[in-house]
Design a protein around this motif. Structure first.
Motif, PDB file in Angstrom:
ATOM      1  N   PHE A 190       0.836  -1.208   0.000  1.00  0.00           N
ATOM      2  CA  PHE A 190       0.000   0.000   0.000  1.00  0.00           C
ATOM      3  C   PHE A 190       0.871   1.259   0.000  1.00  0.00           C
ATOM      4  N   LEU A 191       1.870   1.299   0.873  1.00  0.00           N
ATOM      5  CA  LEU A 191       2.740   2.476   0.961  1.00  0.00           C
ATOM      6  C   LEU A 191       3.479   2.716  -0.351  1.00  0.00           C
ATOM      7  N   GLN A 192       3.861   1.644  -1.017  1.00  0.00           N
ATOM      8  CA  GLN A 192       4.534   1.791  -2.306  1.00  0.00           C
ATOM      9  C   GLN A 192       3.560   2.302  -3.367  1.00  0.00           C
ATOM     10  N   GLU A 193       2.338   1.763  -3.381  1.00  0.00           N
ATOM     11  CA  GLU A 193       1.324   2.210  -4.341  1.00  0.00           C
ATOM     12  C   GLU A 193       0.993   3.689  -4.157  1.00  0.00           C
ATOM     13  N   GLN A 194       1.078   4.175  -2.912  1.00  0.00           N
ATOM     14  CA  GLN A 194       0.808   5.589  -2.622  1.00  0.00           C
ATOM     15  C   GLN A 194       2.048   6.459  -2.853  1.00  0.00           C
ATOM     16  N   HIS A 195       3.156   5.848  -3.257  1.00  0.00           N
ATOM     17  CA  HIS A 195       4.441   6.532  -3.485  1.00  0.00           C
ATOM     18  C   HIS A 195       5.015   7.118  -2.197  1.00  0.00           C
TER      19      HIS A 195
END
Length: 187
Positions: free
Chosen positions: A86-91
């Motif tokens: 999730f954190l990666q998808e949100q950059h």
């Protein structure tokens, strides 16, 4: 794009549920539900806060969270890696491959900005975690443990073993309320 796929066919979630990879599950026998250590989305803030102190790996995040909670909560990979996704998808984080093949996790400028926007909530989380650690330690105190067990046993005998008259129930509730008030007024 997801980079953390380390799920087992069957794992326990934060509520003591055994779940398969499709999310279907049941409670394990003998395991009562415990309150979650972190509320919805709070683990994201905690993980980003940890990442501000340097780049990390998933296992190191697990160990840092365990240390933060005084050993009272250790998130499983089944909790950590979807949160990292999730954190990666949100950059909010970026990943880079190390020579060892492990993924190095670094907080991004967007992640730092989001963490700063939520600094009040993060401070509240840290205060609540500190209070829970104190509570866990207090319940380990032999005298406190004995007193709590004694209260539970007496209540079980008086309230759960047979039908109870409304006047007796009212007296018991009054005693508990009075004790709670007296404890809350202690310095």
């Amino acid at each position: 794009m997801r980079h953390f796929h380390r799920y087992h066919d069957l794992h326990s979630d934060a509520h003591g549920m055994r779940r398969n990879r499709h999310g279907h599950g049941h409670h394990e026998e003998g395991h009562a539900r415990r309150p979650r250590f972190f509320g919805h989305g709070e683990l994201r803030l905690v993980m980003l806060d940890i990442l501000t102190r340097g780049a990390s790996h998933g296992y190191e995040l697990i160990k840092e969270i365990e240390a933060l909670t005084g050993g009272n909560y250790t998130p499983s990979p089944g909790v950590i890696y979807p949160t990292l996704d999730f954190l990666q998808e949100q950059h909010f984080i970026s990943l880079s491959e190390e020579e060892s093949g492990r993924k190095k996790i670094v907080i991004t400028e967007a992640g730092t900005a989001w963490l700063e926007e939520n600094s009040d909530h993060l401070a509240h989380i840290h205060a609540r975690v500190k209070a829970r650690i104190i509570g866990h330690e207090l319940r380990k105190n032999p005298e406190m443990k004995r007193a709590l067990e004694n209260l539970k046993a007496v209540l079980d005998l008086k309230v759960n073993q047979a039908p109870i008259e409304p006047t007796l129930l009212k007296k018991i509730v009054g005693i508990i309320d009075k004790a709670a008030l007296e404890i809350s007024q202690l310095d």
